[in-house]
Design an enzyme around this catalytic site. Structure first.
Site, PDB file in Angstrom:
ATOM      1  N   SER A 146       0.846  -1.179   0.000  1.00  0.00           N
ATOM      2  CA  SER A 146       0.000   0.000   0.000  1.00  0.00           C
ATOM      3  C   SER A 146       0.889   1.239   0.000  1.00  0.00           C
ATOM      4  O   SER A 146       1.915   1.275  -0.673  1.00  0.00           O
ATOM      5  CB  SER A 146      -0.946  -0.022   1.210  1.00  0.00           C
ATOM      6  OG  SER A 146      -1.772   1.121   1.222  1.00  0.00           O
ATOM      7  N   SER A 147       0.531   2.244   0.778  1.00  0.00           N
ATOM      8  CA  SER A 147       1.286   3.495   0.789  1.00  0.00           C
ATOM      9  C   SER A 147       0.998   4.271   2.056  1.00  0.00           C
ATOM     10  O   SER A 147      -0.118   4.218   2.590  1.00  0.00           O
ATOM     11  CB  SER A 147       0.891   4.344  -0.426  1.00  0.00           C
ATOM     12  OG  SER A 147       1.424   5.648  -0.325  1.00  0.00           O
ATOM     13  N   TYR A 160      -4.396   7.624  -6.802  1.00  0.00           N
ATOM     14  CA  TYR A 160      -3.480   6.553  -6.386  1.00  0.00           C
ATOM     15  C   TYR A 160      -3.768   6.103  -4.952  1.00  0.00           C
ATOM     16  O   TYR A 160      -3.934   4.913  -4.670  1.00  0.00           O
ATOM     17  CB  TYR A 160      -2.039   7.068  -6.514  1.00  0.00           C
ATOM     18  CG  TYR A 160      -0.996   6.154  -5.930  1.00  0.00           C
ATOM     19  CD1 TYR A 160      -0.601   4.997  -6.602  1.00  0.00           C
ATOM     20  CD2 TYR A 160      -0.386   6.442  -4.704  1.00  0.00           C
ATOM     21  CE1 TYR A 160       0.367   4.157  -6.075  1.00  0.00           C
ATOM     22  CE2 TYR A 160       0.582   5.613  -4.174  1.00  0.00           C
ATOM     23  CZ  TYR A 160       0.956   4.472  -4.855  1.00  0.00           C
ATOM     24  OH  TYR A 160       1.912   3.644  -4.322  1.00  0.00           O
ATOM     25  N   LYS A 164      -5.118   2.464  -3.020  1.00  0.00           N
ATOM     26  CA  LYS A 164      -4.391   1.812  -1.930  1.00  0.00           C
ATOM     27  C   LYS A 164      -5.283   1.657  -0.696  1.00  0.00           C
ATOM     28  O   LYS A 164      -5.195   0.671   0.029  1.00  0.00           O
ATOM     29  CB  LYS A 164      -3.119   2.599  -1.595  1.00  0.00           C
ATOM     30  CG  LYS A 164      -2.053   2.549  -2.700  1.00  0.00           C
ATOM     31  CD  LYS A 164      -1.703   1.122  -3.086  1.00  0.00           C
ATOM     32  CE  LYS A 164      -0.463   1.033  -3.948  1.00  0.00           C
ATOM     33  NZ  LYS A 164      -0.166  -0.360  -4.355  1.00  0.00           N
TER      34      LYS A 164
END
Length: 255
Positions: A146-147, A160, A164
């Site tokens: 993920s982020s 984006y 995620k």
């Protein structure tokens, strides 16, 4: 010892950046590796060579995670490779790493950009995992990348980061439903890392690099090998009771 089969990890996007470091870290932990690349076969073969130097087996297979219609033929290739290279018919760990970013303000993000993010980061990971399960051993694991951007917001990453966020929710459902197969599902959420991701901005833009370092408790920007070792840990018995967790690997950004 000769008869003991190594565990095998499949890493998407394993030819460069974070994926390359994940593949190498897994090999250092004694796992064999199947890695995918989108277009740069030469880069992928270099990584295969590095893994073999570490004493593990490795092979690279082409895959475009944005094209879910190609997944059946991809897994036919995986099955063939498992037999020919690893003398087995299943693998143990799946790392959904492949992806690209888009940097665009919310107001100017296009439908095409959103569709691309959905196809790569959500739909791709969703259906690749679904199809992978037929070729996975029980008792293994899945690591979804993920982020840090799901916890804190940087303007320009709405599309984006939203994908995620969806993967983080999906991971909990996967962990719940795959528990009967003793397959663990965890998330690794990198902070800002010096790679060529997003045009290499974090690595190459000195001002951005210093700004991120200043908002990070450990006082620097992340490096690819900061992430790979955490992914590798999750693919070992050391992490056998870690399940449905989001592990942020950001050095303490925006605390």
């Amino acid at each position: 010892m000769e008869n003991k089969k190594n565990k095998i990890a499949l890493v998407t996007g394993g030819s460069r950046g974070l994926g390359k470091e994940m593949a190498l870290s897994l090999a250092k932990k004694g796992l064999d590796v199947v890695l995918t690349y989108h277009s740069k076969k030469e880069e992928a073969e270099v990584v295969v060579g590095e893994i073999e130097k570490l004493g593990q087996k490795a092979v690279a297979i082409q895959l475009n995670v944005a094209e879910s219609s190609s997944f059946d033929s991809f897994f036919q290739n995986v099955t063939t490779v498992l037999k020919s290279t690893f003398n087995t018919d299943k693998f143990d760990f799946l790392v959904n790493n492949a992806g690209v970013g888009v940097h665009e303000g919310f107001l100017t993000t296009t439908e095409a950009q959103v569709d691309n993010m959905v196809n790569i980061h959500f739909k791709g990971a969703f259906f690749l995992t679904q199809k992978a399960l037929a070729v996975m051993n029980d008792g293994g694991g899945i690591v979804n990348i993920s982020s840090g951007l799901t916890r804190f917001s940087f303007p320009g990453y709405a599309a984006y980061a939203s994908m995620k966020g969806a993967i983080e929710t999906l991971s909990k459902y996967q962990a719940k439903e795959l528990g009967e197969r003793k397959i663990r599902v965890n998330i690794v959420a990198p902070g800002a890392i010096e790679t060529d991701f997003g045009g290499g901005a974090v690595r190459d833009n000195e001002q951005l690099n210093q700004m991120i370092a200043a908002m990070t408790a450990l006082g620097r920007v992340g490096l690819p090998d900061d992430i790979g070792s955490v992914v590798a840990f999750l693919c070992t018995d050391d992490a056998k009771w870690v399940n449905a967790q989001r592990i942020e690997v950001s050095g303490g950004m925006n605390l």
